[in-house]
Motif scaffolding. Sequence first.
Motif, PDB file in Angstrom:
ATOM      1  N   GLU A 147      21.065  20.788 216.959  1.00 12.35           N
ATOM      2  CA  GLU A 147      20.683  19.729 216.015  1.00 12.35           C
ATOM      3  C   GLU A 147      19.252  19.903 215.531  1.00 12.35           C
ATOM      4  O   GLU A 147      18.964  19.790 214.336  1.00 12.35           O
ATOM      5  CB  GLU A 147      20.858  18.371 216.696  1.00 12.35           C
ATOM      6  N   GLU A 151      17.711  20.796 211.726  1.00 11.75           N
ATOM      7  CA  GLU A 151      16.700  19.943 211.093  1.00 11.75           C
ATOM      8  C   GLU A 151      15.500  20.757 210.636  1.00 11.75           C
ATOM      9  O   GLU A 151      14.979  20.564 209.526  1.00 11.75           O
ATOM     10  CB  GLU A 151      16.274  18.854 212.067  1.00 11.75           C
ATOM     11  N   SER A 154      16.400  22.799 207.525  1.00  9.71           N
ATOM     12  CA  SER A 154      16.414  22.020 206.278  1.00  9.71           C
ATOM     13  C   SER A 154      15.005  21.767 205.766  1.00  9.71           C
ATOM     14  O   SER A 154      14.781  21.699 204.552  1.00  9.71           O
ATOM     15  CB  SER A 154      17.144  20.693 206.513  1.00  9.71           C
ATOM     16  N   GLU A 211      29.224  18.404 210.533  1.00  7.52           N
ATOM     17  CA  GLU A 211      28.564  17.502 209.589  1.00  7.52           C
ATOM     18  C   GLU A 211      27.082  17.798 209.473  1.00  7.52           C
ATOM     19  O   GLU A 211      26.492  17.666 208.396  1.00  7.52           O
ATOM     20  CB  GLU A 211      28.789  16.055 210.028  1.00  7.52           C
ATOM     21  N   ASP A 212      26.441  18.216 210.565  1.00  9.00           N
ATOM     22  CA  ASP A 212      25.009  18.526 210.516  1.00  9.00           C
ATOM     23  C   ASP A 212      24.709  19.690 209.581  1.00  9.00           C
ATOM     24  O   ASP A 212      23.686  19.701 208.884  1.00  9.00           O
ATOM     25  CB  ASP A 212      24.502  18.858 211.926  1.00  9.00           C
ATOM     26  N   SER A 214      26.041  20.424 206.857  1.00  8.55           N
ATOM     27  CA  SER A 214      26.139  20.051 205.446  1.00  8.55           C
ATOM     28  C   SER A 214      24.794  19.654 204.862  1.00  8.55           C
ATOM     29  O   SER A 214      24.659  19.547 203.641  1.00  8.55           O
ATOM     30  CB  SER A 214      27.144  18.906 205.266  1.00  8.55           C
ATOM     31  N   ALA A 215      23.794  19.432 205.711  1.00  6.63           N
ATOM     32  CA  ALA A 215      22.465  19.077 205.212  1.00  6.63           C
ATOM     33  C   ALA A 215      21.693  20.289 204.709  1.00  6.63           C
ATOM     34  O   ALA A 215      20.665  20.126 204.037  1.00  6.63           O
ATOM     35  CB  ALA A 215      21.663  18.383 206.316  1.00  6.63           C
ATOM     36  N   TYR A 221      22.753  27.884 204.511  1.00  8.49           N
ATOM     37  CA  TYR A 221      24.103  27.656 205.064  1.00  8.49           C
ATOM     38  C   TYR A 221      24.888  28.968 205.110  1.00  8.49           C
ATOM     39  O   TYR A 221      25.587  29.245 206.090  1.00  8.49           O
ATOM     40  CB  TYR A 221      24.842  26.635 204.207  1.00  8.49           C
ATOM     41  N   TYR A 245      31.547  21.116 203.940  1.00 11.62           N
ATOM     42  CA  TYR A 245      30.402  21.404 203.066  1.00 11.62           C
ATOM     43  C   TYR A 245      30.803  21.292 201.599  1.00 11.62           C
ATOM     44  O   TYR A 245      30.052  20.754 200.778  1.00 11.62           O
ATOM     45  CB  TYR A 245      29.866  22.798 203.363  1.00 11.62           C
ATOM     46  N   SER A 249      29.168  18.740 198.958  1.00  8.12           N
ATOM     47  CA  SER A 249      28.285  19.320 197.931  1.00  8.12           C
ATOM     48  C   SER A 249      28.893  19.326 196.543  1.00  8.12           C
ATOM     49  O   SER A 249      28.158  19.455 195.557  1.00  8.12           O
ATOM     50  CB  SER A 249      27.930  20.763 198.315  1.00  8.12           C
TER      51      SER A 249
END
Length: 611
Positions: A147, A151, A154, A211-212, A214-215, A221, A245, A249
Amino acid sequence: MVSSSDSSFSSSSSTNRSPAPKFCNNSFTTRIFSDVAGDITIVVDGESFLLHKFPLVSRSGKIRKMVADAKDSNSSKLELHNIPGGPQTFELAVKFCYGMNFEITTANVASLRCAAEYLEMTEDYRDENLIVRTEVYLNEVVVQSLEKSVEVLSICEMLPPVAEKVGIVNRCVEAVAVNACKEQLVSGLSRLDCNGESAELKSGCLEWWIEDLSALGIDYYQRVVCAMGRAGIRPDSITASLMHYAQASLKGIGKFQIWNPARMKSNRTMAENDQRTILETLVSLLPNEKSSSIPQNFLFGMLRMGIMVDASIACKLELERRIAFRLEMVSLDDLLIPSIQTGDSLFDVDTVHRILINFLQRIEDEDNDDCGYESEGLGSPGHGSLLKVGRLIDAYLAEIAPDPYLSLQKFIAMLEILPDYSRVIDDGLYRAIDIYLKAHPMLTEHECKKLCKFIDCQKLSQEASNHAAQNDRLPVQMAVRVLYFEQLRLQNALSGSSGDGFLSQRMSSGVPSAAMSPRDNYASLRRENRELKLEISRMRVRLSELEKEQMFMKQGMIDKSGNGKTFLTSISKGIGRIGIFNGPTGGKRQKSSRKSRGDGKTGRSRRYSVS
């Protein structure tokens, strides 16, 4: 020194700590200390900081060089351009220089590491400088967590290329892949625990990291997914991530093109170009179709999007090839792709035609396989799949036939692409052609004959033959042909013959020629086996029709003979008729017995109902 928190940092000694500075904003300077005046002003992106030279030059090699160069010009004002993270990150770096406590988190570690690289805060100037502190946090905290790695990744997208230079991106990408592998091992145990649970619970507790991801932007990615593939992540997990994704998006994609298909490619917005890049990248990341089962509705959704945003030809052809791999699992709604070209038919028939070509090519490749055995593996179409596709295309033709803009050439191309053995009966094909003739009354007689030649009258059911014999839209020759084969069918039914002797003829010719090669022998036997299966299917259809005709004939004989059903029931009714005259209640009793016979409540009435 590092405080009790693993992410809180301070200067090495409290006795050497400089008084806390006050930073000034909005492009004007004020005194930082009430008792000591600042001796240097540093401007970062329009914001000024009134500071002291000593704590800065003791840790930053860049500021030390700039101060040394400024002595010659007697200037006390310096400007830093394009510092990573901007004034906020520079403020944290200055706090570190002054020995003030502050917290390093996943939200600021990347920008701090890049700013430290920019300011040259290395060990050459002071031990445990900012570069070392941020590196420790990255290695001991960030890369240990999936996680936190996502972060930081991103955040790196908003930083200059120095984030790539110092290796933050590569480390985080590999950390995501490694930690996802660990999660996969844990999910293997969780899968055993979730055996008794629902599928929704399983998917929810296994790949929470989908889901993480997708940020992330599409570039990072893509790198993460490639690293996952190399690390051995399950293809199904990668497919689920790609689907999530895409849904996150590509929301609302192509709405304008549906309502205004005449818009030129040159007028596409930047957002649409970004969507095209995302779509093409996601398609390139799809796992091999043999290792992962990708839902067909997702592939069709991606194909529709690719058509709308004018994706590359290679991208659309790849989606069409993947769809054709399991075409028998497609629904009719999936095939109804709207056309966005002006003056064309309402539906994109050319795309469906190409998909069919890919499907048939796969069947031909399997027929030419040198292994000598029928392929029953994953995705093998087989004759059963071909029959399913034949029914699907008949339904598709019936759906697009009413389109007044559908040209005869395109319709015929869809009719003739499937081989004859893909249909057991031609009822669906006849229905589609009849709908097209009704929606296009201006066709010439020659064009009508050209269409009707695709219908095999021997493969029409009794109901379809009756309809065709009375159909004014069909050419006269077609109606005559239908009546002729109906007469043959009736004669065969009365004489007890099996039909045209096709089956026995095939069986008699089933011995391969000795002059043929083993490969040709195998191909010939497969073709004959396929034709035999088709003929057996036809005979089953004929048998069911004969049973229906026999039932109708019995019903007609019953109607002519009166209310009785069989010889035994007529005798029973005769005996019952004797009881009717015994009293006025006999009629009522008989009426109630009929009612009970219809309801099937007594064993006596059930016995009478058997005929």
